[in-house]
Design an enzyme around this catalytic site. Structure first.
Site, PDB file in Angstrom:
ATOM      1  N   ASP A  37     -46.984 -81.939  40.299  1.00 16.64           N
ATOM      2  CA  ASP A  37     -46.653 -81.592  41.682  1.00 16.64           C
ATOM      3  C   ASP A  37     -46.292 -80.110  41.713  1.00 16.64           C
ATOM      4  O   ASP A  37     -45.278 -79.703  41.142  1.00 16.64           O
ATOM      5  CB  ASP A  37     -45.480 -82.450  42.165  1.00 16.64           C
ATOM      6  CG  ASP A  37     -45.163 -82.245  43.640  1.00 16.64           C
ATOM      7  OD1 ASP A  37     -45.654 -81.262  44.231  1.00 16.64           O
ATOM      8  OD2 ASP A  37     -44.414 -83.068  44.199  1.00 16.64           O
ATOM      9  N   LEU A  38     -47.121 -79.304  42.356  1.00 14.24           N
ATOM     10  CA  LEU A  38     -46.877 -77.862  42.374  1.00 14.24           C
ATOM     11  C   LEU A  38     -45.554 -77.511  43.051  1.00 14.24           C
ATOM     12  O   LEU A  38     -44.998 -76.443  42.797  1.00 14.24           O
ATOM     13  CB  LEU A  38     -48.019 -77.128  43.075  1.00 14.24           C
ATOM     14  CG  LEU A  38     -49.399 -77.193  42.417  1.00 14.24           C
ATOM     15  CD1 LEU A  38     -50.374 -76.286  43.146  1.00 14.24           C
ATOM     16  CD2 LEU A  38     -49.343 -76.829  40.943  1.00 14.24           C
ATOM     17  N   ALA A  61     -53.542 -76.505  46.074  1.00 13.10           N
ATOM     18  CA  ALA A  61     -52.893 -75.425  46.825  1.00 13.10           C
ATOM     19  C   ALA A  61     -52.341 -75.971  48.131  1.00 13.10           C
ATOM     20  O   ALA A  61     -52.707 -77.065  48.589  1.00 13.10           O
ATOM     21  CB  ALA A  61     -53.889 -74.305  47.120  1.00 13.10           C
ATOM     22  N   THR A 102     -58.899 -67.209  47.953  1.00 15.76           N
ATOM     23  CA  THR A 102     -59.465 -67.322  49.292  1.00 15.76           C
ATOM     24  C   THR A 102     -59.811 -65.972  49.909  1.00 15.76           C
ATOM     25  O   THR A 102     -59.224 -64.933  49.551  1.00 15.76           O
ATOM     26  CB  THR A 102     -58.455 -68.037  50.212  1.00 15.76           C
ATOM     27  OG1 THR A 102     -58.917 -68.047  51.559  1.00 15.76           O
ATOM     28  CG2 THR A 102     -57.096 -67.349  50.189  1.00 15.76           C
ATOM     29  N   ASP A 103     -60.704 -65.994  50.876  1.00 13.92           N
ATOM     30  CA  ASP A 103     -61.026 -64.826  51.674  1.00 13.92           C
ATOM     31  C   ASP A 103     -59.845 -64.371  52.535  1.00 13.92           C
ATOM     32  O   ASP A 103     -59.825 -63.241  53.016  1.00 13.92           O
ATOM     33  CB  ASP A 103     -62.228 -65.119  52.571  1.00 13.92           C
ATOM     34  CG  ASP A 103     -61.999 -66.327  53.473  1.00 13.92           C
ATOM     35  OD1 ASP A 103     -61.818 -67.433  52.928  1.00 13.92           O
ATOM     36  OD2 ASP A 103     -61.997 -66.180  54.712  1.00 13.92           O
ATOM     37  N   TYR A 126     -50.306 -67.879  54.814  1.00 10.76           N
ATOM     38  CA  TYR A 126     -51.201 -68.536  53.858  1.00 10.76           C
ATOM     39  C   TYR A 126     -51.896 -67.508  52.969  1.00 10.76           C
ATOM     40  O   TYR A 126     -51.874 -67.609  51.737  1.00 10.76           O
ATOM     41  CB  TYR A 126     -52.239 -69.382  54.593  1.00 10.76           C
ATOM     42  CG  TYR A 126     -53.368 -69.845  53.710  1.00 10.76           C
ATOM     43  CD1 TYR A 126     -53.146 -70.782  52.701  1.00 10.76           C
ATOM     44  CD2 TYR A 126     -54.653 -69.329  53.855  1.00 10.76           C
ATOM     45  CE1 TYR A 126     -54.177 -71.194  51.870  1.00 10.76           C
ATOM     46  CE2 TYR A 126     -55.690 -69.736  53.034  1.00 10.76           C
ATOM     47  CZ  TYR A 126     -55.451 -70.672  52.039  1.00 10.76           C
ATOM     48  OH  TYR A 126     -56.469 -71.057  51.211  1.00 10.76           O
ATOM     49  N   LYS A 130     -51.391 -66.908  48.894  1.00 11.25           N
ATOM     50  CA  LYS A 130     -52.503 -67.000  47.945  1.00 11.25           C
ATOM     51  C   LYS A 130     -52.673 -65.703  47.158  1.00 11.25           C
ATOM     52  O   LYS A 130     -52.983 -65.729  45.964  1.00 11.25           O
ATOM     53  CB  LYS A 130     -53.800 -67.351  48.684  1.00 11.25           C
ATOM     54  CG  LYS A 130     -53.857 -68.789  49.189  1.00 11.25           C
ATOM     55  CD  LYS A 130     -53.837 -69.810  48.063  1.00 11.25           C
ATOM     56  CE  LYS A 130     -55.126 -69.820  47.291  1.00 11.25           C
ATOM     57  NZ  LYS A 130     -55.131 -70.832  46.199  1.00 11.25           N
ATOM     58  N   TRP A 151     -64.579 -70.462  53.453  1.00 11.30           N
ATOM     59  CA  TRP A 151     -65.153 -71.430  54.391  1.00 11.30           C
ATOM     60  C   TRP A 151     -65.656 -72.693  53.671  1.00 11.30           C
ATOM     61  O   TRP A 151     -66.808 -73.085  53.783  1.00 11.30           O
ATOM     62  CB  TRP A 151     -66.291 -70.787  55.185  1.00 11.30           C
ATOM     63  CG  TRP A 151     -65.867 -69.731  56.171  1.00 11.30           C
ATOM     64  CD1 TRP A 151     -64.755 -68.946  56.120  1.00 11.30           C
ATOM     65  CD2 TRP A 151     -66.572 -69.331  57.356  1.00 11.30           C
ATOM     66  NE1 TRP A 151     -64.717 -68.092  57.188  1.00 11.30           N
ATOM     67  CE2 TRP A 151     -65.823 -68.298  57.964  1.00 11.30           C
ATOM     68  CE3 TRP A 151     -67.764 -69.729  57.950  1.00 11.30           C
ATOM     69  CZ2 TRP A 151     -66.226 -67.676  59.151  1.00 11.30           C
ATOM     70  CZ3 TRP A 151     -68.173 -69.098  59.120  1.00 11.30           C
ATOM     71  CH2 TRP A 151     -67.411 -68.100  59.714  1.00 11.30           C
TER      72      TRP A 151
END
Length: 300
Positions: A37-38, A61, A102-103, A126, A130, A151
């Site tokens: 569990d992060l 994530a 992620t972008d 978010y 990240k 995406w």
């Protein structure tokens, strides 16, 4: 080769599990809650050690983009501290880690696709969490590869393709944002990329390429264009369709700002690993086909 991926129910984890069933040389082990569990960092190292990895894939994530604006502590706990602990656990076992990012680490204000050298500048919690996770992974384990994707959609979990098909079941017309541009990326293609990295590492050993890479579907579109392609494919398979009206971001406000330009330049990955994602149209067709086949039980 034994690949351990964090998260049992995420899109990439499930796509990796499916890909692993097609290879006798690769075993995919998914570890997730409650064992790993992060949000409970003390669970991470024991769970990863028990799985005996040759490679760790950090895919789990906190991904609720709008909710993160109200839960920044939780987002950073999972995406920064949790990711860092996964990387540290891999380092203690002497194995490399592939970490998915992620972008959203970019502002989206640029006019060109983002390559790995472009400065980051997330606009929301978010994306900031990240980006902090990328930094935590790099600090915890020198033997890392950070793979930024964009995406993401698949036959699994919650994603744009499944949402569009579901909404079209009850509506004749949908309004979709047309001024945000990106590269739709199938989780199945990401799984193939992860396997390409792991197999390349297996061959090259200590000379393995690492660091920061971008990987996304080949070609670009807007969310509106993506929706129209989903319904075009669905229509050819007698699935749900809807007319798609183009709207602006201003007409569809969200709590968290989205990047208007999410396009990723993936040439470095293609050069170093000899692997590129298929055209996004092709992968979209494959996923829509799978979803409709699973829905009605007949092959398409």
């Amino acid at each position: 080769m034994r690949i351990v991926v964090t998260g049992k129910d995420g899109q990439v984890a499930r796509a990796l599990i499916a890909a692993g069933t097609r290879s006798d040389a690769t075993e995919i082990i998914a570890v997730g809650r409650p064992e790993l569990d992060l949000a409970r960092p003390k669970t991470i190292a024991p769970a990863i050690a028990a799985a005996r990895p040759d490679v760790v894939v950090s895919a789990a994530a906190y991904t609720a983009v709008d909710q993160a604006e109200d839960e920044p502590d939780q987002a950073f706990l999972i995406n920064e501290k949790g990711a860092g602990e996964v990387a540290r656990a891999a380092r203690e076992l002497g194995v490399p880690i592939i970490h998915l990012s992620t972008d959203y680490v970019f502002s989206g204000d640029g006019a060109e696709p983002y390559d790995e050298a472009v400065a980051t500048g997330p606009k929301g919690v978010y994306g900031a969490s990240k980006l902090a996770g990328e930094q935590a992974v790099a600090a915890a384990n020198a033997n890392h590869l950070i793979l930024r994707v964009a995406w993401v959609y698949s036959p699994y979990g919650k994603n744009f393709v499944k949402t569009m098909l579901r909404l079209a079941e009850g509506r004749d017309q949908l309004s979709v944002v047309d001024d945000q541009i990106g590269n739709p990326t199938s989780a199945e293609d990401i799984a193939d990329a992860v396997l390409a990295i792991a197999r390349h590492w297996q061959k090259t050993g200590a000379a393995r390429p690492n660091g920061l890479y971008h990987f996304a579907g080949t070609g670009e579109t807007s969310w509106c264009g993506f929706a129209r392609e989903i319904f075009r494919v669905s229509g050819t398979l007698a699935g749900p369709t809807a007319e798609v009206a183009a709207i602006t971001t201003a007409e569809f406000p969200t709590k968290a700002a989205r990047p208007k330009n999410s396009r990723l330049d993936c040439r470095r990955f293609a050069t170093d690993f000899g692997h590129a994602a298929p055209p996004w149209h092709d992968s979209t067709a494959r996923v829509v086909n799978t979803l409709l086949r699973d829905r009605d039980g007949s092959p398409n």
